[in-house]
Design an enzyme around this catalytic site. Structure first.
Site, mmCIF file in Angstrom:
data_model
loop_
_atom_site.group_PDB
_atom_site.id
_atom_site.type_symbol
_atom_site.label_atom_id
_atom_site.label_comp_id
_atom_site.label_asym_id
_atom_site.label_seq_id
_atom_site.Cartn_x
_atom_site.Cartn_y
_atom_site.Cartn_z
ATOM 1 C CB SER A 109 9.343 4.359 1.187
ATOM 2 O OG SER A 109 10.136 5.054 2.146
ATOM 3 C CD1 TRP A 134 -2.691 1.592 0.316
ATOM 4 C CD2 TRP A 134 -2.011 2.090 2.392
ATOM 5 N NE1 TRP A 134 -3.389 2.709 0.739
ATOM 6 C CE2 TRP A 134 -2.992 3.036 2.001
ATOM 7 C CE3 TRP A 134 -1.438 2.198 3.658
ATOM 8 C CZ2 TRP A 134 -3.404 4.079 2.833
ATOM 9 C CZ3 TRP A 134 -1.851 3.232 4.496
ATOM 10 C CH2 TRP A 134 -2.828 4.163 4.083
ATOM 11 C CD GLN A 178 11.377 3.451 5.482
ATOM 12 O OE1 GLN A 178 10.479 2.825 4.922
ATOM 13 N NE2 GLN A 178 11.408 4.770 5.476
ATOM 14 C CE1 TYR A 193 -4.420 -1.238 -0.359
ATOM 15 C CE2 TYR A 193 -2.658 -2.843 -0.374
ATOM 16 C CZ TYR A 193 -3.714 -2.227 0.268
ATOM 17 O OH TYR A 193 -4.050 -2.616 1.547
ATOM 18 C CG LEU A 210 5.841 1.159 12.096
ATOM 19 C CD1 LEU A 210 7.040 1.303 11.158
ATOM 20 C CD2 LEU A 210 6.304 1.151 13.550
ATOM 21 C CG ASP A 269 -1.746 -7.385 2.276
ATOM 22 O OD1 ASP A 269 -2.579 -8.307 2.135
ATOM 23 O OD2 ASP A 269 -2.075 -6.206 2.470
ATOM 24 C CE LYS A 310 9.509 9.032 7.913
ATOM 25 N NZ LYS A 310 9.644 7.895 6.973
HETATM 26 P P1 NDP Z 1 3.112 1.312 8.566
HETATM 27 O O1 NDP Z 1 2.128 1.922 9.477
HETATM 28 O O2 NDP Z 1 4.170 0.468 9.170
HETATM 29 O O3 NDP Z 1 3.745 2.471 7.666
HETATM 30 C C1 NDP Z 1 4.759 2.164 6.745
HETATM 31 C C2 NDP Z 1 5.451 3.459 6.318
HETATM 32 O O4 NDP Z 1 6.126 4.056 7.432
HETATM 33 C C3 NDP Z 1 6.528 3.171 5.303
HETATM 34 O O5 NDP Z 1 6.043 3.085 3.984
HETATM 35 C C4 NDP Z 1 7.472 4.337 5.510
HETATM 36 O O6 NDP Z 1 6.912 5.498 4.898
HETATM 37 C C5 NDP Z 1 7.417 4.495 7.039
HETATM 38 N N1 NDP Z 1 8.409 3.647 7.722
HETATM 39 C C6 NDP Z 1 8.371 2.292 7.871
HETATM 40 N N2 NDP Z 1 9.429 1.856 8.565
HETATM 41 C C7 NDP Z 1 10.157 2.940 8.887
HETATM 42 C C8 NDP Z 1 11.356 3.119 9.604
HETATM 43 N N3 NDP Z 1 11.998 2.092 10.150
HETATM 44 N N4 NDP Z 1 11.826 4.389 9.744
HETATM 45 C C9 NDP Z 1 11.176 5.453 9.202
HETATM 46 N N5 NDP Z 1 10.045 5.329 8.492
HETATM 47 C C10 NDP Z 1 9.513 4.089 8.341
HETATM 48 O O7 NDP Z 1 2.377 0.337 7.522
HETATM 49 P P2 NDP Z 1 1.429 0.660 6.261
HETATM 50 O O8 NDP Z 1 0.483 1.744 6.570
HETATM 51 O O9 NDP Z 1 2.284 0.765 5.063
HETATM 52 O O10 NDP Z 1 0.608 -0.694 6.197
HETATM 53 C C11 NDP Z 1 1.313 -1.926 5.981
HETATM 54 C C12 NDP Z 1 0.504 -2.769 5.018
HETATM 55 O O11 NDP Z 1 -0.766 -3.082 5.586
HETATM 56 C C13 NDP Z 1 0.161 -2.123 3.673
HETATM 57 O O12 NDP Z 1 1.223 -2.140 2.765
HETATM 58 C C14 NDP Z 1 -0.993 -2.971 3.222
HETATM 59 O O13 NDP Z 1 -0.522 -4.190 2.689
HETATM 60 C C15 NDP Z 1 -1.715 -3.242 4.539
HETATM 61 N N6 NDP Z 1 -2.834 -2.277 4.729
HETATM 62 C C16 NDP Z 1 -4.107 -2.787 4.703
HETATM 63 C C17 NDP Z 1 -5.192 -1.966 4.855
HETATM 64 C C18 NDP Z 1 -6.547 -2.550 4.844
HETATM 65 O O14 NDP Z 1 -7.536 -1.797 4.801
HETATM 66 N N7 NDP Z 1 -6.686 -3.859 4.849
HETATM 67 C C19 NDP Z 1 -5.047 -0.496 5.007
HETATM 68 C C20 NDP Z 1 -3.661 -0.063 5.057
HETATM 69 C C21 NDP Z 1 -2.607 -0.933 4.934
HETATM 70 P P3 NDP Z 1 7.803 6.724 4.314
HETATM 71 O O15 NDP Z 1 9.226 6.318 4.279
HETATM 72 O O16 NDP Z 1 7.232 6.993 2.968
HETATM 73 O O17 NDP Z 1 7.531 7.843 5.262
#
Ligand code: NDP
Length: 335
Positions: A294, A21, A298, A54, A215, A49, A223
């Site tokens: 991303s 996502w 990470q 998406y 997260l 996933d 961050k």
């Molecule tokens: P998180 O809440 O973990 O957010 C991930 C984002 O946080 C990354 O893309 C990055 O964004 C940032 N990040 C992650 N790790 C680090 C780190 N170590 N240090 C700094 N920044 C970090 O998860 P998502 O919201 O991405 O959700 C995970 C998955 O869950 C999705 O990919 C999807 O498959 C699923 N999902 C399902 C939903 C549903 O309705 N069923 C809805 C939403 C998600 P950046 O670097 O761009 O700031």
């Protein structure tokens, strides 16, 4: 890596998994996606996933290309899709939702985009009150019987809807959902910990869970403690709603809590992302934590979270609980 049973099923998913996502199709191309998936796969991740909605199918196309390029054996990982929102801009009523027609078409389109012969996991991305429960459960059962799907599940269904799906399955001799995909993180707990509480019991539903946004879209990494970094999710076009959430009164209260939590992480000699992920992993009702990233760095950091779980002792959990102060609160504002 630790592998946990997906609810009552025999499938053992990696406790940390990876989802597409926001990132795939918006921040990452095929090669970047493959590099990130490889970092996860090399650390034992066996679940990727995805969803039709998406990047309007683009995320599945990119993941399909990346999987093809990877050369990994098909039996060494599981891949999912989710049906509900459609995969085109402004879908008509028959191009979205959970009708038999859309579930079938979305399933075959996902299989084509992901370049796989079948989906290991297939989720109804939201409930659809306009479709009879029997039609949904029967269609998912047929997809499983045809070998197009191995396990079906739901995402953000209420406990009552899950009970109804199981009861319809029992009534007509159909296959009930195996797993739910709910949001679960330090700031969003009510449904997972309260509403679903009885459903994890194997004598009730034995519900498996693949939890999302562990997260809180990056908020729990710390961050956003001093504003919005340029190269972060909340700065992307189209994600103004996330920025609005951050700058709201509730969002700012959360930032203040993250600052407090960061001190606990520091005392544990670890990072905020690792502590927030370990907190999710500590809950035995979580089958897998779907992480997002991303950048490869990470993934490298996030997949170390499992090592931290033993350090989350009762005392540490109590300190965290004191900061969060939200154990029984129903919080709104999830996507
Ligand atoms: P998180 O809440 O973990 O957010 C991930 C984002 O946080 C990354 O893309 C990055 O964004 C940032 N990040 C992650 N790790 C680090 C780190 N170590 N240090 C700094 N920044 C970090 O998860 P998502 O919201 O991405 O959700 C995970 C998955 O869950 C999705 O990919 C999807 O498959 C699923 N999902 C399902 C939903 C549903 O309705 N069923 C809805 C939403 C998600 P950046 O670097 O761009 O700031």
């Amino acid at each position: 890596m630790e592998y946990r049973r997906l609810g009552k099923s025999g499938l053992r998913v990696s406790a940390l998994s990876f989802g597409a996502w926001v990132t795939f199709g918006t921040q990452l191309n095929v090669d970047e996606a493959l590099a990130i998936m490889t970092a996860a796969y090399d650390r034992g991740c066996n679940f990727f996933d995805n969803a039709e909605v998406y990047a309007q199918g683009q995320a599945e196309t990119i993941m399909g290309e990346a999987l093809k390029k990877s050369g990994w054996r098909r039996d060494s990982y599981t891949v999912s899709s989710k049906v509900f929102g459609g995969s085109i801009p402004k879908p008509s009523p028959i191009q979205r939702g959970l009708s038999r027609k859309h579930i079938y078409e979305a399933c075959y389109q996902a299989i084509e985009r992901l370049q796989c012969d079948y989906l290991d996991l297939y989720f109804c991305h939201r409930p659809d009150q306009k479709v009879p429960m029997e039609e949904i459960v029967r269609t998912m059962t047929e997809l499983i019987q045809r070998g197009d799907v191995l396990y079906w599940g739901t995402s953000e269904w209420s406990a009552q809807e899950l009970m109804e799906a199981h009861s319809v399955a029992r009534q007509y001799g159909l296959i009930p959902p195996t797993m739910e995909q709910p949001e679960y993180n330090m700031f969003h707990r009510y449904r997972f910990e309260n509403e679903y509480a009885r459903l994890y019991n194997p004598d009730i539903l034995g519900l498996g869970t693949t939890i999302w946004s562990p997260l809180a879209s990056g908020l729990l990494t710390g961050k956003y403690n001093d504003g919005i970094p340029e190269d972060s999710r909340m700065n992307l076009p189209g994600y103004e709603w996330l920025r609005d959430m951050l700058t709201s009164e509730e969002g700012q209260k959360r930032v203040a809590k993250v600052k407090e939590l960061a001190k606990v992480a520091e005392e544990l000699n670890t990072s905020m992302p690792k502590m927030a992920l370990a907190w999710c992993l500590k809950n035995p009702n979580v089958s897998t934590v779907i992480t997002g990233a991303s950048k490869v760095s990470q993934v490298e950091e996030n997949f170390e979270a499992l090592d931290l779980v033993p350090q989350l002792t009762d005392d540490v959990m109590e300190t965290i609980e004191g900061i969060l102060d939200n154990k029984q609160t129903r919080l709104h504002g999830a996507n």
